[in-house]
Design an enzyme around this catalytic site. Sequence first.
Site, short mmCIF file in Angstrom:
data_model
loop_
_atom_site.label_atom_id
_atom_site.label_comp_id
_atom_site.label_asym_id
_atom_site.label_seq_id
_atom_site.Cartn_x
_atom_site.Cartn_y
_atom_site.Cartn_z
N HIS A 1 0.73 -1.12 0.17
CA HIS A 1 -0.01 -0.05 0.01
C HIS A 1 1.07 1.29 0.07
O HIS A 1 0.34 2.54 -0.13
CB HIS A 1 -0.96 -0.08 1.20
CG HIS A 1 -2.05 -0.94 1.22
ND1 HIS A 1 -2.92 -1.17 0.12
CD2 HIS A 1 -2.33 -2.07 2.18
CE1 HIS A 1 -3.54 -2.21 0.53
NE2 HIS A 1 -3.40 -2.81 1.71
N ASP B 1 -2.88 -10.18 -2.57
CA ASP B 1 -3.41 -9.94 -1.20
C ASP B 1 -4.94 -9.64 -1.56
O ASP B 1 -5.35 -9.23 -2.39
CB ASP B 1 -2.72 -8.73 -0.88
CG ASP B 1 -2.97 -8.41 0.39
OD1 ASP B 1 -2.38 -8.55 1.59
OD2 ASP B 1 -4.07 -7.42 0.78
N HIS C 1 -6.54 -6.90 -0.59
CA HIS C 1 -6.68 -5.79 -0.90
C HIS C 1 -5.78 -5.19 -2.01
O HIS C 1 -4.54 -5.74 -2.12
CB HIS C 1 -6.11 -4.82 0.47
CG HIS C 1 -7.13 -5.15 1.57
ND1 HIS C 1 -6.48 -6.32 2.56
CD2 HIS C 1 -7.93 -4.83 1.99
CE1 HIS C 1 -7.27 -6.40 3.70
NE2 HIS C 1 -8.40 -5.40 3.15
N ASP D 1 -4.71 -12.89 3.38
CA ASP D 1 -5.84 -12.27 3.79
C ASP D 1 -7.10 -12.66 2.95
O ASP D 1 -8.30 -12.13 3.17
CB ASP D 1 -6.04 -10.90 4.00
CG ASP D 1 -5.23 -10.09 3.24
OD1 ASP D 1 -4.74 -10.48 1.93
OD2 ASP D 1 -5.04 -8.92 3.18
N TYR E 1 -4.58 -11.78 8.23
CA TYR E 1 -4.56 -11.30 9.68
C TYR E 1 -5.39 -12.44 10.57
O TYR E 1 -5.70 -12.45 11.54
CB TYR E 1 -5.52 -10.06 9.62
CG TYR E 1 -4.77 -9.10 8.88
CD1 TYR E 1 -3.49 -8.47 9.32
CD2 TYR E 1 -5.20 -8.79 7.52
CE1 TYR E 1 -2.84 -7.51 8.52
CE2 TYR E 1 -4.48 -7.98 6.69
CZ TYR E 1 -3.27 -7.35 7.24
OH TYR E 1 -2.73 -6.87 6.32
#
Lengths: 339, 339
Positions: A158, A194, A196, A283, A322
Amino acid sequence: MRVFASNNHGLHTALELSRGKLQLSAESPRRAEIIANTLLNAGHDFHTPGDLDVALVCKIHTPEYINFLSSAWTRWQKKYGDDTPAMAFAWPSRNLAPKRPDDLVGQIGYHSFAADCSIVADTWQAAIEAAATAQSAADHVISGATTAYALSRPPGHHATSDQFGGYCFLNNSAIAAQRLLDSGIDRVAIIDIDYHHGNGTQAIFYDRSDVFTVSIHANPMDEFPWFAGHACERGQAEGEGWNLNLPLNVGTDYAAWLNAVNTSLEQIASRSAQALIVAFGADTFVDDPLGTFTIRTSDYTKIAQRIASLKLPTVIVQEGGYAVEAIGENVAAFLEAFE
Amino acid sequence: MRVFASNNHGLHTALELSRGKLQLSAESPRRAEIIANTLLNAGHDFHTPGDLDVALVCKIHTPEYINFLSSAWTRWQKKYGDDTPAMAFAWPSRNLAPKRPDDLVGQIGYHSFAADCSIVADTWQAAIEAAATAQSAADHVISGATTAYALSRPPGHHATSDQFGGYCFLNNSAIAAQRLLDSGIDRVAIIDIDYHHGNGTQAIFYDRSDVFTVSIHANPMDEFPWFAGHACERGQAEGEGWNLNLPLNVGTDYAAWLNAVNTSLEQIASRSAQALIVAFGADTFVDDPLGTFTIRTSDYTKIAQRIASLKLPTVIVQEGGYAVEAIGENVAAFLEAFE
């Protein structure tokens, strides 16, 4: 597989603003500890990273941002004199002027886009180690290995050239990609799986054609980072057509995810990439507290086999994940296919 | 003076992220209570506001934003089911795509630029009352009064057409200005003398010449809102030249502040404004915990005399001021000059 890891990741434990509370970050040191323990038990070959090449980092991040990150905590301490984490409370949002203020708190806002991560005493040291971990994994591949795994923490995808957010400070995957290019490789592909969108990686290479960036992720209309990751974002200038986003619906299952991975791999195969970075977040796992996809541990081996079938020198860089108790097994399942 | 005030302001008590902590907001109900008590004791003429004209609000804020603000708490409750304040944790910062997500948390980020305010159960109701208070003060002036004071809380000058932040949700001063225009006045001037730049007011009227917006404030290189308030921001299109920013140094004293006010008044006098809004923040006060200027209580009377010398119908709208124990006297000192 050769695993690069540093215990110094634990220097960074921070608070995040989420659900209207300031709480211990889901991006915890325990994540990396469990991954390390699981991989050690599985017999992987552990190495500590070498020193980070600052000139390399300067090809990915701006000197202004590096100066900011490296001094932010000292400046915060000097300004406030207590141990609260350094956080902004205003950002250059839509229609505001993207001019860098002189004030520290304003600069934290300028150099970030999220309040889900904060800067504490040794954040910078941990970020350097995470980047060095990715750099060393790239070096191992440059020296002839087929694969290497970087257990980087804090994660990186990110982080843009000059903004942190999404638990990320330095873009480890981007740094690894640049390291491969600098060794003489003409083109690198990054596949980010990922949950995200890898907004930082996208932004860093958005106007470049030497790195083909691909991200498979939850639709940003529904999920963080919300303000990047749409299919229409395809790169610009020299990089036009060299960014591929495959946003997926909330609740995506293995079949649909595999389909997107296959599309990505076809695209990568057609772009004459000579090496591959996998920005691997766990995740997408069915039990992940921040995700909604329904990927299971054994699926990670299958998807990794597909990726390995490209037969490209491959650096796997750890991003999110997570569901802490399962993260070691999920990473191990993924790496297994590359052995 | 006719004072418009509503007890419903107290419905909004929220948390703010500042100095790396989530704490009770400096923009507290106590501020308005002390102002009201002081003005009541001084014999001012108190009135409650009438109903807010939604069509008026729609000239200042977007329907999308009004729908968002009015439903955000219900949606937050439905999503999380607890009483934590509704807050974003990511914003469409520099280089991110200003596309509105579907997800509530993403929308909170889209519709804000700061984490110093949060949405609680009755924030919307309080914001409506604050706007109605400003509207009613404008109506009093429209009906022939020379002056009126709106004890609006929450304040408004940081709220743009579709973003909250800086403790502000609806832009009360802008709504009052629009009300004056709608009564047949051709041009209104707004002088914003809050310590912080009135970025919302500026943005709302940035391409319009029927409202001349002037803000005297701490230099945004050093102070919130950081990303607006530079002298080079002069308006655009039809509004080119109709926005005036006078940023002042941290620590500015009365003489320098007066000088900026005089410059503003000369400009206003030359623009054929037929009515004036004073966006009055008392956070220029020497003891204000969020400010650095050194203005004293008696200075507010002197500055108000200067402003009153314009002899324009004037609506005074309350903005910031966080030296709570002194705020009543500071407001009273300011209003005194208009009697």
